[in-house]
Motif scaffolding. Sequence first.
Motif, PDB file in Angstrom:
ATOM      1  N   ILE A  25       6.384   4.219 -14.029  1.00  0.00           N
ATOM      2  CA  ILE A  25       6.316   5.249 -12.989  1.00  0.00           C
ATOM      3  C   ILE A  25       6.747   4.674 -11.642  1.00  0.00           C
ATOM      4  CG2 ILE A  25       4.757   6.755 -11.699  1.00  0.00           C
ATOM      5  CD1 ILE A  25       3.156   6.956 -14.432  1.00  0.00           C
ATOM      6  N   ALA A  26       6.221   3.520 -11.275  1.00  0.00           N
ATOM      7  CA  ALA A  26       6.571   2.911  -9.988  1.00  0.00           C
ATOM      8  C   ALA A  26       8.052   2.564  -9.915  1.00  0.00           C
ATOM      9  CB  ALA A  26       5.716   1.675  -9.743  1.00  0.00           C
ATOM     10  N   ASP A  27       8.619   2.130 -11.029  1.00  0.00           N
ATOM     11  CA  ASP A  27      10.047   1.795 -11.059  1.00  0.00           C
ATOM     12  C   ASP A  27      10.945   3.018 -10.852  1.00  0.00           C
ATOM     13  OD1 ASP A  27       9.497  -0.879 -11.431  1.00  0.00           O
ATOM     14  OD2 ASP A  27      10.095  -0.939 -13.535  1.00  0.00           O
ATOM     15  N   GLY A  28      10.364   4.212 -10.975  1.00  0.00           N
ATOM     16  CA  GLY A  28      11.134   5.436 -10.745  1.00  0.00           C
ATOM     17  C   GLY A  28      11.528   5.626  -9.294  1.00  0.00           C
ATOM     18  N   GLY A  29      10.846   4.925  -8.390  1.00  0.00           N
ATOM     19  CA  GLY A  29      11.220   4.961  -6.981  1.00  0.00           C
ATOM     20  C   GLY A  29      10.887   6.258  -6.265  1.00  0.00           C
ATOM     21  N   HIS A  30       9.954   7.025  -6.774  1.00  0.00           N
ATOM     22  CA  HIS A  30       9.594   8.284  -6.120  1.00  0.00           C
ATOM     23  C   HIS A  30       8.639   8.012  -4.965  1.00  0.00           C
ATOM     24  CE1 HIS A  30      11.504  10.638  -9.273  1.00  0.00           C
ATOM     25  NE2 HIS A  30      10.981   9.774 -10.132  1.00  0.00           N
ATOM     26  N   GLU A  31       8.917   8.626  -3.835  1.00  0.00           N
ATOM     27  CA  GLU A  31       8.124   8.409  -2.635  1.00  0.00           C
ATOM     28  C   GLU A  31       6.639   8.686  -2.911  1.00  0.00           C
ATOM     29  OE1 GLU A  31       7.785  10.065   1.920  1.00  0.00           O
ATOM     30  OE2 GLU A  31       9.674  10.311   0.848  1.00  0.00           O
ATOM     31  N   GLY A  32       5.800   7.759  -2.474  1.00  0.00           N
ATOM     32  CA  GLY A  32       4.365   7.920  -2.649  1.00  0.00           C
ATOM     33  C   GLY A  32       3.843   7.436  -3.987  1.00  0.00           C
ATOM     34  N   HIS A  33       4.725   6.891  -4.808  1.00  0.00           N
ATOM     35  CA  HIS A  33       4.336   6.443  -6.148  1.00  0.00           C
ATOM     36  C   HIS A  33       4.785   4.997  -6.372  1.00  0.00           C
ATOM     37  CE1 HIS A  33       3.062  10.500  -7.062  1.00  0.00           C
ATOM     38  NE2 HIS A  33       4.166  10.895  -6.455  1.00  0.00           N
ATOM     39  N   ASP A  34       4.433   4.155  -5.401  1.00  0.00           N
ATOM     40  CA  ASP A  34       4.745   2.728  -5.499  1.00  0.00           C
ATOM     41  C   ASP A  34       3.762   2.064  -6.463  1.00  0.00           C
ATOM     42  OD1 ASP A  34       2.405   1.435  -3.719  1.00  0.00           O
ATOM     43  OD2 ASP A  34       3.106   3.323  -2.815  1.00  0.00           O
ATOM     44  N   LEU A  35       4.012   0.808  -6.762  1.00  0.00           N
ATOM     45  CA  LEU A  35       3.220   0.074  -7.750  1.00  0.00           C
ATOM     46  C   LEU A  35       1.724   0.068  -7.406  1.00  0.00           C
ATOM     47  CD1 LEU A  35       3.517  -1.561 -10.373  1.00  0.00           C
ATOM     48  CD2 LEU A  35       3.714  -3.603  -8.961  1.00  0.00           C
ATOM     49  N   GLU A  36       1.401  -0.179  -6.157  1.00  0.00           N
ATOM     50  CA  GLU A  36      -0.014  -0.238  -5.770  1.00  0.00           C
ATOM     51  C   GLU A  36      -0.706   1.116  -5.905  1.00  0.00           C
ATOM     52  OE1 GLU A  36      -2.843  -1.454  -1.992  1.00  0.00           O
ATOM     53  OE2 GLU A  36      -0.741  -2.051  -1.970  1.00  0.00           O
ATOM     54  N   THR A  37      -0.049   2.161  -5.458  1.00  0.00           N
ATOM     55  CA  THR A  37      -0.634   3.501  -5.528  1.00  0.00           C
ATOM     56  C   THR A  37      -0.824   3.945  -6.970  1.00  0.00           C
ATOM     57  OG1 THR A  37       0.397   4.084  -3.421  1.00  0.00           O
ATOM     58  CG2 THR A  37      -0.316   5.911  -4.829  1.00  0.00           C
ATOM     59  N   VAL A  38       0.218   3.788  -7.773  1.00  0.00           N
ATOM     60  CA  VAL A  38       0.127   4.184  -9.182  1.00  0.00           C
ATOM     61  C   VAL A  38      -0.896   3.322  -9.907  1.00  0.00           C
ATOM     62  CG1 VAL A  38       1.402   4.473 -11.343  1.00  0.00           C
ATOM     63  CG2 VAL A  38       2.514   5.022  -9.182  1.00  0.00           C
ATOM     64  N   GLY A  39      -0.907   2.034  -9.611  1.00  0.00           N
ATOM     65  CA  GLY A  39      -1.862   1.130 -10.238  1.00  0.00           C
ATOM     66  C   GLY A  39      -3.302   1.516  -9.958  1.00  0.00           C
ATOM     67  N   THR A  40      -3.568   1.938  -8.739  1.00  0.00           N
ATOM     68  CA  THR A  40      -4.921   2.371  -8.380  1.00  0.00           C
ATOM     69  C   THR A  40      -5.336   3.582  -9.208  1.00  0.00           C
ATOM     70  OG1 THR A  40      -4.703   1.502  -6.141  1.00  0.00           O
ATOM     71  CG2 THR A  40      -6.366   3.220  -6.483  1.00  0.00           C
ATOM     72  N   ILE A  41      -4.429   4.499  -9.394  1.00  0.00           N
ATOM     73  CA  ILE A  41      -4.716   5.692 -10.195  1.00  0.00           C
ATOM     74  C   ILE A  41      -4.910   5.326 -11.657  1.00  0.00           C
ATOM     75  CG2 ILE A  41      -3.729   7.874 -11.040  1.00  0.00           C
ATOM     76  CD1 ILE A  41      -2.351   8.026  -8.196  1.00  0.00           C
ATOM     77  N   MET A  42      -4.002   4.510 -12.180  1.00  0.00           N
ATOM     78  CA  MET A  42      -4.042   4.172 -13.609  1.00  0.00           C
ATOM     79  C   MET A  42      -5.238   3.316 -13.996  1.00  0.00           C
ATOM     80  SD  MET A  42      -1.696   5.621 -15.254  1.00  0.00           S
ATOM     81  CE  MET A  42      -0.138   6.417 -15.031  1.00  0.00           C
ATOM     82  N   THR A  43      -5.818   2.623 -13.036  1.00  0.00           N
ATOM     83  CA  THR A  43      -6.970   1.787 -13.366  1.00  0.00           C
ATOM     84  C   THR A  43      -8.296   2.451 -13.002  1.00  0.00           C
ATOM     85  OG1 THR A  43      -6.741   0.566 -11.274  1.00  0.00           O
ATOM     86  CG2 THR A  43      -5.684  -0.383 -13.235  1.00  0.00           C
ATOM     87  N   SER A  44      -8.243   3.725 -12.668  1.00  0.00           N
ATOM     88  CA  SER A  44      -9.497   4.443 -12.416  1.00  0.00           C
ATOM     89  C   SER A  44     -10.227   4.638 -13.744  1.00  0.00           C
ATOM     90  CB  SER A  44      -9.221   5.800 -11.763  1.00  0.00           C
ATOM     91  OG  SER A  44      -8.610   6.685 -12.693  1.00  0.00           O
ATOM     92  N   ASP A  45     -11.520   4.725 -13.665  1.00  0.00           N
ATOM     93  CA  ASP A  45     -12.321   4.900 -14.881  1.00  0.00           C
ATOM     94  C   ASP A  45     -11.897   6.131 -15.670  1.00  0.00           C
ATOM     95  OD1 ASP A  45     -13.783   2.608 -14.365  1.00  0.00           O
ATOM     96  OD2 ASP A  45     -15.499   3.684 -13.507  1.00  0.00           O
TER      97      ASP A  45
END
Length: 92
Positions: A25-45
Amino acid sequence: MTNTIKIENTEDAVAQIAALATKVIADGGHEGHDLETVGTIMTSDAVLDAIRNSFTRNLAKDGATVKDVFTATGQALIAHYCNSAGIPTDEG
């Protein structure tokens, strides 16, 4: 180039699916979906629980292989994330 992923248990699968989906997802380069942001979402409980539930539910199906379930779970996770975030999932 292919990567080998060693899955010994459900938690291995959950961690790998979350990590790979985050990268895709982060590699898609979509604004607001960088590695850190997506990672935070994906590692939520909630997301990790959803991955775990999907993986174990589908693995219990007759004829299911770890590889097939791993792939299908990752694809479904990426599609759900993209649909929820309004990220187009095709070139069309």
